[in-house]
Design a protein around this motif. Structure first.
Motif, short mmCIF file in Angstrom:
data_model
loop_
_atom_site.label_atom_id
_atom_site.label_comp_id
_atom_site.label_asym_id
_atom_site.label_seq_id
_atom_site.Cartn_x
_atom_site.Cartn_y
_atom_site.Cartn_z
N VAL A 60 0.77 -1.13 -0.14
CA VAL A 60 -0.03 -0.14 -0.13
C VAL A 60 0.91 1.25 0.06
O VAL A 60 0.68 2.29 -0.91
N LEU A 61 1.88 1.21 0.86
CA LEU A 61 2.88 2.37 1.02
C LEU A 61 3.46 2.76 -0.39
O LEU A 61 3.71 3.92 -1.07
N TYR A 99 2.71 5.96 -2.19
CA TYR A 99 3.45 7.26 -2.18
C TYR A 99 4.64 6.90 -2.99
O TYR A 99 5.48 8.07 -3.25
N GLY A 100 4.79 5.94 -3.60
CA GLY A 100 5.77 5.57 -4.38
C GLY A 100 7.15 4.82 -3.80
O GLY A 100 7.07 4.64 -2.47
N PRO A 101 7.85 4.17 -4.47
CA PRO A 101 8.99 3.20 -3.92
C PRO A 101 10.07 3.77 -2.76
O PRO A 101 10.61 3.33 -2.01
N ASP A 102 9.82 5.35 -2.77
CA ASP A 102 11.02 6.05 -1.89
C ASP A 102 10.29 6.48 -0.91
O ASP A 102 10.63 7.79 -0.21
N TRP A 103 8.93 6.15 -0.36
CA TRP A 103 8.13 6.66 0.54
C TRP A 103 8.71 6.95 1.86
O TRP A 103 8.54 7.68 2.69
N ASN A 104 9.96 6.22 2.22
CA ASN A 104 10.23 6.07 3.45
C ASN A 104 11.39 7.29 3.44
O ASN A 104 11.60 7.65 4.69
#
Length: 443
Positions: free
Chosen positions: A116-117, A121-126
């Motif tokens: 979901v994240l 948010y995209g793969p660089d959400w962190n």
């Protein structure tokens, strides 16, 4: 970002067949726990004035609630409504376990959470967060809530939707409708289909988190600077259709004020504030947060304020319906049966062509339910048995075939809202001056 550990979750079943299987298992657990004698007793109490009482062992109750918690979605939402005041139906031990549905569901597995994240948010959400706690602080029927802190220092609560829940709403409602017909949950001649359709539409709205963000901001504008309440701010840059980012707020579910740690004055103040808010929603806002789950209201003992959460079930109310309820309230306060009849017809409780005995029965029930409005000064919900009397009388009428029709589905959400306020006052054993409170909205 500093993550915290998460206990292994259970994937949300997403197909209609798999959800029907889980629903069947949950129903089987409930039936097994009740037993043959219990099922016979439930059938008998449907035709009598005696309150139903389900003797369900803690073990069977635990299995039942665990299955609903694993399903999430519409099925769990119905379980939450069953648990709102389970002390009147279940044994105290069973009711205590059922109440857990109001505060938590099974968390989703880490694989579903990160999916979901990544998608929202995209793969660089962190890179957006300094810290995101992977263990949810709360989980309910549609999503779970995580504490987070952004790189720029904002302390947030992220409401993250369970994958597949939105897609399963239609099948859940179809399965529940099938179960309702199979178990005979309504008397012959009463069509529940419009209610299930209304519930389906409402759940789809609840699953759209951007729509909820809009409702939250609208509601916050209406609440304004009311010192009794705190409405979290939406953070649009981190909100999507499946993730809602808002201010983090501390507090405990408001029904916990019923335990011995809190004084009667705190209980009275909280119940009064939320009852007053319910009346403002209908008569001033024309926007009602219709989900009565006690977990949607957090009491902050440090500030004395009540945090208002979860606006997915916010429903706009038409001017005509507001006018009809205002007329009904005026008539109830004056104990004017003629005016009550006119208002009841306008709302759709009865038709002018219905038999007089049917209309009289409905007016008697409305008069009984409005007892707190005709009691000047503080009404003591803690010492009142009104809920039992209204519940028994209403059920008897429902199953006796008195009603040839049911009111429009949009009234269901208002009933749910005000029944929730009533039950909270009762749970907190609060004293509330409803007469003075309501009178200010009827001029």
């Amino acid at each position: 970002m500093s993550p915290s550990a998460q206990r292994p979750g259970i994937a949300v079943p997403s197909t209609r067949i798999s959800r029907l299987w889980h629903l069947g298992r949950a129903t089987g657990d409930l039936a097994a726990g009740i037993g043959v004698k219990g099922l016979i007793e439930l059938a008998r109490t449907r035709r009598s004035d005696d309150p139903a009482r389900i003797v369900l062992s803690p073990a069977h109750t635990q299995r039942f609630t665990q299955r609903l918690a694993r399903m999430r979605g519409a099925v769990m939402k119905m379980g939450q409504l069953m648990s709102m005041d389970g002390s009147d139906i279940f044994t105290p031990e069973a009711a205590e376990i059922m109440s857990s549905l109001r505060e938590r569901a099974e968390p989703m597995p880490m694989s579903q959470l990160t999916t979901v994240l990544d998608r929202e948010y995209g793969p660089d959400w962190n890179q957006r967060f300094r810290r995101l706690e992977f263990t949810p602080i709360a989980a309910a029927s549609i999503g779970q809530v995580h504490r987070a802190e952004t790189r720029d220092g904002r302390r947030l609560a992220l409401k993250i939707q369970f994958p597949g829940v939105r897609e399963s709403i239609d099948s859940d409602i179809s399965n529940l409708a099938l179960l309702a017909r199979t178990l005979g949950m309504a008397p012959s001649g009463v069509d529940l289909a419009p209610y299930f359709e209304s519930a389906r539409a409402q759940l789809h709205r609840e699953a759209d988190y951007l729509a909820e963000a809009n409702a939250l901001e609208t509601y916050a504008n209406w609440v304004g600077d009311d010192a009794d309440f705190f409405v979290p701010k939406v953070h649009r840059d981190l909100s999507t259709t499946r993730i809602l980012a808002m201010d983090f707020a501390d507090g405990v579910p408001v029904d916990q004020l019923a335990d011995g740690r809190y004084r009667a004055a705190e209980r009275d103040r909280a119940a009064t504030a939320l009852t007053r808010l319910a009346m403002r929603e209908l008569f001033a806002f024309a926007l009602v947060q219709s989900d009565p789950n006690f977990g949607n209201y957090l009491y902050d003992a440090n500030t004395g304020r009540i945090v208002l959460l979860d606006f997915g079930a916010a429903v706009a109310v038409s001017e005509d319906l507001i006018a009809a309820y205002r007329a009904l309230a005026r008539a109830a306060l004056a104990d004017d049966r003629g005016a009550m009849r006119t208002a009841a017809i306008a709302i759709g409780y009865v038709s002018g062509d219905d038999p007089s005995a049917q209309i009289d029965a409905l007016l008697n029930l409305l008069s009984l339910a409005s007892e707190p409005l005709r009691s000047p000064g503080l009404y003591d919900f803690g010492s009142s048995d009104l809920f039992e009397r209204v519940y028994a009388r209403g059920r008897e009428m429902f199953y006796s075939g008195v009603f040839s029709s049911v009111p429009a589905p949009e009234t269901m959400f208002l009933h749910r809202k005000f029944m929730g306020a009533f039950m909270l006052c009762r749970r907190l054993r609060a004293r509330v001056d409803l007469t003075a409170m309501l009178s200010s909205y009827l001029d």
